[in-house]
Design a protein around this motif. Structure first.
Motif, PDB file in Angstrom:
ATOM      1  N   ARG A  17       4.400   2.743  -3.104  1.00 36.32           N
ATOM      2  CA  ARG A  17       2.980   2.807  -2.735  1.00 36.32           C
ATOM      3  C   ARG A  17       2.129   2.221  -3.858  1.00 36.32           C
ATOM      4  N   PHE A  18       2.485   2.534  -5.080  1.00 40.36           N
ATOM      5  CA  PHE A  18       1.729   2.024  -6.227  1.00 40.36           C
ATOM      6  C   PHE A  18       1.731   0.498  -6.240  1.00 40.36           C
ATOM      7  N   GLY A  19       2.920  -0.108  -6.121  1.00 43.26           N
ATOM      8  CA  GLY A  19       3.028  -1.555  -6.199  1.00 43.26           C
ATOM      9  C   GLY A  19       2.410  -2.255  -5.002  1.00 43.26           C
ATOM     10  N   THR A  20       2.626  -1.710  -3.823  1.00 44.59           N
ATOM     11  CA  THR A  20       2.074  -2.321  -2.612  1.00 44.59           C
ATOM     12  C   THR A  20       0.561  -2.226  -2.599  1.00 44.59           C
ATOM     13  N   GLU A  21       0.046  -1.078  -2.964  1.00 45.92           N
ATOM     14  CA  GLU A  21      -1.399  -0.867  -2.907  1.00 45.92           C
ATOM     15  C   GLU A  21      -2.146  -1.750  -3.887  1.00 45.92           C
ATOM     16  N   GLU A  30       1.100   0.857   6.939  1.00 42.17           N
ATOM     17  CA  GLU A  30       0.368   2.101   6.690  1.00 42.17           C
ATOM     18  C   GLU A  30      -0.522   1.978   5.451  1.00 42.17           C
ATOM     19  N   VAL A  31       0.024   1.386   4.409  1.00 47.74           N
ATOM     20  CA  VAL A  31      -0.779   1.204   3.193  1.00 47.74           C
ATOM     21  C   VAL A  31      -1.953   0.273   3.473  1.00 47.74           C
ATOM     22  N   PHE A  32      -1.715  -0.788   4.217  1.00 49.72           N
ATOM     23  CA  PHE A  32      -2.781  -1.734   4.550  1.00 49.72           C
ATOM     24  C   PHE A  32      -3.877  -1.041   5.369  1.00 49.72           C
TER      25      PHE A  32
END
Length: 392
Positions: free
Chosen positions: A195-199, A234-236
Motif C-alpha cells: 500500500r505504501f509503495g502503490t499509494e 482499491e488504492v486508486f
C-alpha cells in the motif's frame, strides 16, 4: 579512470577535463552567483558513449546561454566493459559513491554477451531501488515535424505523461527456482505490491494530473489478477476521493494498448505498475516516432537521493560505433534533469530548441529519414539554444 567535466556558463565550447576537486570548483566559481550541481555520468554501453557527450554538450550550451547554473559532471566507466574486467557491472560501493551527486545521467546498459537480467539488475534496478526512485516518469509527446505512424494523428493527439511505479510490482525480484535444469524444474516469480509503495506512486500521478488537464487514467488487469490488481484498483479508488478535482478512469492493460493506437488523444496522465508501464511506454515511443525520441526519468520526488535520467532506447548494438544514433532522447532526458533540479528557465529553453530543430527539419538522423550524425543533431540543438537565448 575518472574524469571530471566542468561546465559553466562562462566557458567556451570545449569541455575542460580536470582532476580538480569539487571543493576547489565551488571555491573558484562561488562568486558568480549561479547554482552549481554535481552530476554523475554513466555513459554505459553501445551507443551510450556516443549520445551522452552530445547531451552534455547541449547542457553546456544551456548553461552558457542562461548563466543560471554550472556543472561538475563526473564520468564513471561502469557497464559491460567493467563487467568483463571485474565480473560485475559496477563496484560494490557504487551507491555510496553516487549518493553524493545531485543527479545521474545514464546512457545505456546492455551487451550481446551479457544476459539482460545481469546488466539491468546490477545497474539500473540496483540504482532505482537503492535510491528509492519510485517514480518512472515518461513523457510521450509527438514533436513538431516528426511523422506519427498513426493515420490522421498529430501533435495534439500524442501528448501523455506516464507515471510508472518503479521499485515494486513485477520487478520486485521475489521468487526462485526449484530443481533447476531437471524435468521437475519449477520457477516462481512473485509480484509485490505494498500500500505504501502503490499509494506514493499514484499520489505523484494525481499531483501531475492537477498540473495538467486534470485527467488521470489507471492501467489495471483486475479482471484476471484478483489479488495484485484488485488491490491496485482499491488504492486508486481511495486516493480518487482525496482528489475530487481530478477526473479518473481505469482501463485494462490489453484495452489500453489498443486505445493508445486508436484513440491516443483520450489520455493525458497515466499511472501504471512496473511491468505494464514498461511495456506501454515502449508502445508510446512508437507513437512519438521511435525510441530515439523517448526520454525517461527515475525520480526520487523527495530528493533524498539523486534521481536518474536516461534515454529508454537501450544500447542498440546494431548501430553502435557508427555515430548515427538519434541523440534527441538523451538531450530530452537532460532537459528533464534540469526541470527536476529546479532550473525551469534552462529546461524551457532546452525543450524549445529541441522542438524548433525538429520543426525545421534541416538536420535529421537516419531514423528520421536523414543522413546526419549524432554530433550534427546535437550541434544543431546547441546552436538553436544560443539563438533562442539571444531572442529572449
Amino acid at each position: 579512470m575518472l574524469w571530471k567535466y566542468e561546465l559553466t556558463s562562462s566557458m567556451d565550447d570545449s569541455l575542460i577535463l580536470s582532476k580538480n576537486s569539487i571543493d576547489h570548483y565551488k571555491k573558484r566559481k562561488g562568486g558568480f552567483g549561479m547554482n552549481k550541481y554535481k552530476i554523475a555520468v554513466l555513459a554505459g554501453d553501445g551507443v551510450g558513449p556516443e549520445v551522452v557527450p552530445e547531451g552534455v554538450k547541449v547542457l553546456q550550451a544551456v548553461s552558457r546561454a542562461t548563466g543560471d547554473f554550472g556543472f561538475v559532471a563526473d564520468e564513471f566507466p561502469w557497464g559491460s566493459e567493467y563487467y568483463f574486467k571485474h565480473g560485475q557491472m559496477m563496484p560494490d560501493d557504487a551507491l555510496d559513491i553516487l549518493k553524493g551527486y545531485d543527479a545521474i545521467y545514464l546512457g545505456a546498459i546492455g551487451h550481446p554477451d551479457i544476459a539482460d537480467h545481469i546488466g539491468v539488475g546490477q545497474i539500473i534496478f540496483k540504482i532505482r531501488q537503492g535510491f528509492n526512485q519510485y517514480v518512472n516518469l515518461r513523457p510521450i509527446k509527438l514533436l513538431p515535424g516528426i511523422d506519427c505512424p498513426l493515420k490522421n494523428k498529430g501533435m495534439a493527439d500524442i501528448d501523455m505523461l506516464f507515471i510508472r511505479e518503479n521499485t515494486e510490482g513485477e520487478y520486485g525480484n521475489i521468487g526462485g527456482t526449484f530443481m533447476a535444469r531437471t524435468s521437475r524444474e519449477t520457477v516462481l516469480q512473485t509480484n509485490i505490491f505494498t500500500r505504501f509503495g502503490t499509494e506514493r506512486a499514484m499520489r505523484y500521478a494525481f499531483e501531475q494530473a492537477k498540473k495538467r488537464t486534470g485527467k488521470l487514467t489507471s492501467v489495471t488487469k483486475s479482471n484476471a489478477l484478483k489479488h495484485s490488481m484488485v488491490f491496485w484498483d482499491e488504492v486508486f479508488a481511495d486516493l480518487s476521493e482525496q482528489y475530487p478535482q481530478v477526473q479518473t478512469r481505469k482501463v485494462l492493460v490489453d484495452a489500453m494498448a489498443m486505445f493508445m493506437v486508436l484513440k491516443p488523444e483520450q489520455f493525458d496522465v497515466v499511472v501504471a505498475s512496473n511491468l505494464f508501464g514498461d511495456i506501454l511506454t515502449d508502445l508510446g515511443a512508437g507513437l512519438q516516432g521511435g525510441l530515439g525520441f523517448a526520454p525517461g526519468g527515475n525520480i526520487n520526488p523527495e530528493k533524498a537521493f539523486p534521481s536518474m535520467f536516461e534515454p529508454i532506447h537501450g544500447s542498440a548494438p546494431d548501430i553502435a560505433g557508427q555515430g548515427i544514433a538519434n541523440p534527441i532522447a538523451t538531450v530530452w532526458a537532460g532537459q528533464m534533469m534540469l526541470q527536476h533540479l529546479g532550473e525551469d528557465r534552462g529546461a524551457r529553453l532546452m525543450m524549445s530548441a529541441i522542438e524548433q530543430v525538429c520543426a525545421e527539419g534541416k538536420v535529421k538522423t537516419p531514423d528520421m529519414g536523414g543522413c546526419n550524425s549524432s554530433t550534427e543533431m546535437a550541434d544543431a540543438i546547441a546552436k538553436k539554444v544560443a539563438e533562442l537565448a539571444k531572442m529572449a
